[in-house]
Design a protein around this motif. Sequence first.
Motif, PDB file in Angstrom:
ATOM      1  N   MET A 290     142.354   6.015  12.640  1.00  0.00           N
ATOM      2  CA  MET A 290     141.817   5.324  11.776  1.00  0.00           C
ATOM      3  C   MET A 290     140.478   5.692  11.544  1.00  0.00           C
ATOM      4  SD  MET A 290     144.325   2.991  10.723  1.00  0.00           S
ATOM      5  CE  MET A 290     143.405   1.733   9.900  1.00  0.00           C
ATOM      6  N   GLY A 291     139.747   5.565  10.347  1.00  0.00           N
ATOM      7  CA  GLY A 291     138.527   5.875  10.168  1.00  0.00           C
ATOM      8  C   GLY A 291     137.674   4.494  10.404  1.00  0.00           C
ATOM      9  N   PHE A 292     136.373   4.541   9.747  1.00  0.00           N
ATOM     10  CA  PHE A 292     135.489   3.310  10.066  1.00  0.00           C
ATOM     11  C   PHE A 292     134.643   3.306   9.074  1.00  0.00           C
ATOM     12  CE2 PHE A 292     132.215   1.149  12.550  1.00  0.00           C
ATOM     13  CZ  PHE A 292     132.730   0.024  12.346  1.00  0.00           C
ATOM     14  N   VAL A 293     134.551   1.987   8.439  1.00  0.00           N
ATOM     15  CA  VAL A 293     133.661   1.620   7.593  1.00  0.00           C
ATOM     16  C   VAL A 293     133.204   0.212   7.354  1.00  0.00           C
ATOM     17  CG1 VAL A 293     135.439   1.219   5.532  1.00  0.00           C
ATOM     18  CG2 VAL A 293     133.021   1.912   4.998  1.00  0.00           C
ATOM     19  N   ILE A 294     131.943  -0.091   7.056  1.00  0.00           N
ATOM     20  CA  ILE A 294     131.533  -1.500   6.994  1.00  0.00           C
ATOM     21  C   ILE A 294     131.467  -1.724   5.444  1.00  0.00           C
ATOM     22  CG2 ILE A 294     129.675  -3.243   7.515  1.00  0.00           C
ATOM     23  CD1 ILE A 294     128.780  -1.226   9.624  1.00  0.00           C
ATOM     24  N   LYS A 295     132.366  -2.818   5.007  1.00  0.00           N
ATOM     25  CA  LYS A 295     132.139  -3.042   3.717  1.00  0.00           C
ATOM     26  C   LYS A 295     131.147  -4.299   3.622  1.00  0.00           C
ATOM     27  CE  LYS A 295     135.159  -4.547  -0.170  1.00  0.00           C
ATOM     28  NZ  LYS A 295     136.627  -4.942  -0.748  1.00  0.00           N
ATOM     29  N   VAL A 296     129.973  -4.315   2.683  1.00  0.00           N
ATOM     30  CA  VAL A 296     129.026  -5.161   2.918  1.00  0.00           C
ATOM     31  C   VAL A 296     129.230  -5.879   1.430  1.00  0.00           C
ATOM     32  CG1 VAL A 296     126.453  -5.513   2.787  1.00  0.00           C
ATOM     33  CG2 VAL A 296     127.578  -3.674   4.018  1.00  0.00           C
ATOM     34  N   HIS A 297     129.055  -7.172   1.554  1.00  0.00           N
ATOM     35  CA  HIS A 297     129.006  -8.227   0.430  1.00  0.00           C
ATOM     36  C   HIS A 297     127.704  -9.075   0.358  1.00  0.00           C
ATOM     37  CE1 HIS A 297     133.527  -7.804   0.712  1.00  0.00           C
ATOM     38  NE2 HIS A 297     133.257  -7.700   2.117  1.00  0.00           N
ATOM     39  N   ALA A 298     127.057  -8.707  -0.770  1.00  0.00           N
ATOM     40  CA  ALA A 298     125.770  -9.402  -1.019  1.00  0.00           C
ATOM     41  C   ALA A 298     125.928 -10.334  -2.319  1.00  0.00           C
ATOM     42  CB  ALA A 298     124.830  -8.489  -1.036  1.00  0.00           C
ATOM     43  N   VAL A 299     126.085 -11.634  -2.001  1.00  0.00           N
ATOM     44  CA  VAL A 299     125.986 -12.454  -3.486  1.00  0.00           C
ATOM     45  C   VAL A 299     124.558 -13.059  -3.690  1.00  0.00           C
ATOM     46  CG1 VAL A 299     127.229 -14.343  -4.411  1.00  0.00           C
ATOM     47  CG2 VAL A 299     128.372 -12.895  -2.716  1.00  0.00           C
ATOM     48  N   PHE A 300     124.272 -12.927  -5.105  1.00  0.00           N
ATOM     49  CA  PHE A 300     123.058 -13.249  -5.526  1.00  0.00           C
ATOM     50  C   PHE A 300     123.214 -14.605  -6.427  1.00  0.00           C
ATOM     51  CE2 PHE A 300     122.659  -9.091  -4.053  1.00  0.00           C
ATOM     52  CZ  PHE A 300     121.833  -8.795  -3.478  1.00  0.00           C
ATOM     53  N   ASP A 301     122.082 -15.282  -6.825  1.00  0.00           N
ATOM     54  CA  ASP A 301     122.098 -16.435  -7.639  1.00  0.00           C
ATOM     55  C   ASP A 301     122.694 -15.899  -9.230  1.00  0.00           C
ATOM     56  OD1 ASP A 301     119.936 -15.325  -8.390  1.00  0.00           O
ATOM     57  OD2 ASP A 301     118.560 -17.188  -8.125  1.00  0.00           O
ATOM     58  N   ARG A 302     122.312 -14.573  -9.210  1.00  0.00           N
ATOM     59  CA  ARG A 302     122.691 -14.022 -10.657  1.00  0.00           C
ATOM     60  C   ARG A 302     122.505 -12.367 -10.666  1.00  0.00           C
ATOM     61  NH1 ARG A 302     117.250 -13.781 -10.511  1.00  0.00           N
ATOM     62  NH2 ARG A 302     116.334 -12.133 -11.713  1.00  0.00           N
ATOM     63  N   PRO A 303     123.565 -11.699 -11.244  1.00  0.00           N
ATOM     64  CA  PRO A 303     123.344 -10.259 -11.349  1.00  0.00           C
ATOM     65  C   PRO A 303     122.094  -9.768 -11.977  1.00  0.00           C
ATOM     66  CG  PRO A 303     124.802 -11.105 -13.152  1.00  0.00           C
ATOM     67  CD  PRO A 303     124.210 -12.232 -12.511  1.00  0.00           C
ATOM     68  N   PHE A 304     121.214  -9.553 -11.105  1.00  0.00           N
ATOM     69  CA  PHE A 304     119.770  -9.376 -11.625  1.00  0.00           C
ATOM     70  C   PHE A 304     119.794  -7.936 -11.971  1.00  0.00           C
ATOM     71  CE2 PHE A 304     119.929  -8.606  -7.014  1.00  0.00           C
ATOM     72  CZ  PHE A 304     119.459  -7.053  -7.021  1.00  0.00           C
ATOM     73  N   TRP A 305     120.451  -7.061 -11.564  1.00  0.00           N
ATOM     74  CA  TRP A 305     120.442  -5.573 -11.798  1.00  0.00           C
ATOM     75  C   TRP A 305     120.848  -5.330 -13.221  1.00  0.00           C
ATOM     76  CZ3 TRP A 305     123.318  -8.190  -8.363  1.00  0.00           C
ATOM     77  CH2 TRP A 305     124.707  -8.423  -8.575  1.00  0.00           C
ATOM     78  N   ARG A 306     121.594  -6.371 -13.812  1.00  0.00           N
ATOM     79  CA  ARG A 306     122.058  -6.235 -15.337  1.00  0.00           C
ATOM     80  C   ARG A 306     120.877  -6.296 -15.956  1.00  0.00           C
ATOM     81  NH1 ARG A 306     127.733  -9.532 -15.533  1.00  0.00           N
ATOM     82  NH2 ARG A 306     128.880  -8.289 -13.679  1.00  0.00           N
ATOM     83  N   GLU A 307     119.957  -7.076 -15.782  1.00  0.00           N
ATOM     84  CA  GLU A 307     118.725  -7.365 -16.478  1.00  0.00           C
ATOM     85  C   GLU A 307     117.832  -6.476 -16.754  1.00  0.00           C
ATOM     86  OE1 GLU A 307     116.785 -10.717 -14.349  1.00  0.00           O
ATOM     87  OE2 GLU A 307     118.838 -12.071 -14.620  1.00  0.00           O
ATOM     88  N   GLN A 308     117.969  -5.284 -15.714  1.00  0.00           N
ATOM     89  CA  GLN A 308     117.285  -3.678 -15.442  1.00  0.00           C
ATOM     90  C   GLN A 308     117.979  -3.020 -16.185  1.00  0.00           C
ATOM     91  OE1 GLN A 308     116.541  -3.213 -11.368  1.00  0.00           O
ATOM     92  NE2 GLN A 308     116.230  -5.311 -10.857  1.00  0.00           N
ATOM     93  N   GLY A 309     119.002  -3.095 -16.971  1.00  0.00           N
ATOM     94  CA  GLY A 309     119.908  -2.146 -17.587  1.00  0.00           C
ATOM     95  C   GLY A 309     120.644  -1.176 -16.426  1.00  0.00           C
ATOM     96  N   LEU A 310     121.116  -1.753 -15.297  1.00  0.00           N
ATOM     97  CA  LEU A 310     121.824  -0.884 -14.352  1.00  0.00           C
ATOM     98  C   LEU A 310     123.130  -1.624 -14.386  1.00  0.00           C
ATOM     99  CD1 LEU A 310     119.259  -0.866 -11.342  1.00  0.00           C
ATOM    100  CD2 LEU A 310     119.812   0.895 -13.133  1.00  0.00           C
ATOM    101  N   SER A 311     124.243  -0.488 -13.928  1.00  0.00           N
ATOM    102  CA  SER A 311     125.472  -0.831 -14.076  1.00  0.00           C
ATOM    103  C   SER A 311     126.045  -1.386 -12.679  1.00  0.00           C
ATOM    104  CB  SER A 311     126.614   0.304 -14.491  1.00  0.00           C
ATOM    105  OG  SER A 311     126.079   1.290 -13.125  1.00  0.00           O
ATOM    106  N   GLY A 312     125.415  -1.329 -11.951  1.00  0.00           N
ATOM    107  CA  GLY A 312     125.348  -1.614 -10.366  1.00  0.00           C
ATOM    108  C   GLY A 312     126.030  -0.584  -9.531  1.00  0.00           C
ATOM    109  N   THR A 313     126.484   0.375 -10.232  1.00  0.00           N
ATOM    110  CA  THR A 313     127.003   1.695  -9.636  1.00  0.00           C
ATOM    111  C   THR A 313     125.892   2.481  -9.123  1.00  0.00           C
ATOM    112  OG1 THR A 313     129.046   1.577 -11.107  1.00  0.00           O
ATOM    113  CG2 THR A 313     128.477   3.774  -9.902  1.00  0.00           C
ATOM    114  N   ALA A 314     125.987   2.910  -7.592  1.00  0.00           N
ATOM    115  CA  ALA A 314     124.948   3.688  -6.979  1.00  0.00           C
ATOM    116  C   ALA A 314     125.524   4.636  -6.170  1.00  0.00           C
ATOM    117  CB  ALA A 314     124.038   2.484  -6.291  1.00  0.00           C
ATOM    118  N   PHE A 315     124.856   5.867  -5.720  1.00  0.00           N
ATOM    119  CA  PHE A 315     125.423   6.816  -4.812  1.00  0.00           C
ATOM    120  C   PHE A 315     124.412   7.567  -4.078  1.00  0.00           C
ATOM    121  CE2 PHE A 315     128.549   6.776  -8.257  1.00  0.00           C
ATOM    122  CZ  PHE A 315     129.876   6.413  -7.470  1.00  0.00           C
ATOM    123  N   SER A 316     124.438   7.678  -3.095  1.00  0.00           N
ATOM    124  CA  SER A 316     123.576   8.986  -2.286  1.00  0.00           C
ATOM    125  C   SER A 316     124.089   9.190  -0.766  1.00  0.00           C
ATOM    126  CB  SER A 316     122.240   8.265  -2.034  1.00  0.00           C
ATOM    127  OG  SER A 316     121.613   9.050  -1.469  1.00  0.00           O
TER     128      SER A 316
END
Length: 452
Positions: A290-316
């Motif tokens: 098997m491989g190994f990955v941590i799936k991280v869930h972070a819930v906020f009171d609102r999707p604040f990144w949308r207010e910044q014009g962000l889709s939420g999709t991020a890579f690096s």
Amino acid sequence: MTELTKDVVVIGAGAAGLTAANELRKAGLSVAVLEARDRVGGRLWTDEIDGAMLELGGQWVSPDQHALIDTVAELGLETFSRYRDGDSVYIGPDGVTQRFTGEMFPVSPETERTIAEITERLDAMIAEIDPDRPWEHPRAVEWDTISWDAWLRAQTDDDEAVRNLAFATGSAMLTKPTHAFSLLQSLLMAASAGSYSHLVDADFILDKRVVGGLQQVPVLLAERLGDDVLLNQPVRTLAWSHEGVLAEADAVTVRARFAILALAPVLYPRISFVPPLPRLQHQMHQHISMGFVIKVHAVFDRPFWREQGLSGTAFSPYELCHEAYDNTNHGDERGTLVGFVSDRTADDLFRLSADERRARILESLSHYYGEAAKDPVVYYESDWGTEEWTRGAYAASFDLGGLHRYGADLRTPVGPIHLACSDMAGAGYQHVDGAIRQGRRAAAEILERTRS
């Protein structure tokens, strides 16, 4: 100890096992499904954590996953599209956060050209591969005895291009270091999605989710089987011969004509086979992990990144969280981000305390979304490596050289024992779609044998 006599005993109540059981039941055969956990679904698990509904395991549906799409529709479930309006975010080797639109990361023109050329080369190779039989390709041995990392570095000395190309099948899918698996294994991963281009296109591979969670698929399939699904029943011994099988769990034994092992091959050693499985299976299973990955869930009171014009999709490929997405539930006013930390980076994180780990992960998310990402109202890490009946994520894959050596035997029945899970799929490999396909295949094999 309850004793049952059935036509088929299915070991494992994930999507593969429950699909197979339903197919057999529809054909008039009697079944019993034995599940070690206290729930159905296997690597699909939708749960409520601190008042938030989280998809702890698999969750996305892509346009090419026709077996899953048909099953979702047949069960009467609804889907919704992943939020993707606005800019995506990329962080390069200089640590600078850059916004972009479209599929290509904001890299230098030279790096962009290199990525495009190698992607075109990979798509041409993948077009020649049958995902159900990659070992039959004329160059299978050659491609299976060079690592994914070594092949990429033989194509270019552009490190940023290599890191981004390696990401798709390494950190993102097989969740193993890129030197640990072969070019052929990587090509299979991409061929299972139709092309390498599909695999790196987040808008394709991570297209939709099921309203209420993907675990509803196995839950509804199990409901159709009623009392024939028995939970908290890990199979300890499976005796087999040409006359049939005898499966012994903690509180039930099932005598049947056939068995379906609907679990990852890495779990076969948890069962005592009488007589032992043939030498070939013993050798094969030592080359799968098997491989190994941590799936991280972070819930906020609102999707604040949308207010910044962000889709939420991020890579690096340079960040602790190598990718992250808007994972807000259908109709939820709160906003949810999901991020992923894989292979050696995940190993290192689990050497830290829970508080240190959380701080490091949220710091990484803040590099994409800003300081507000450090203050979620709900935070949770899906750690499938500690799941007794899974032991890793997302799925099992062969080590270097294992796919061409053993792949053709991976799905071959052993006497009355048939095999089915997403780990041995071609199309839909590692996904629920593949699990459903493999469940149907195993059921069809048994039905053919009953007619002969």
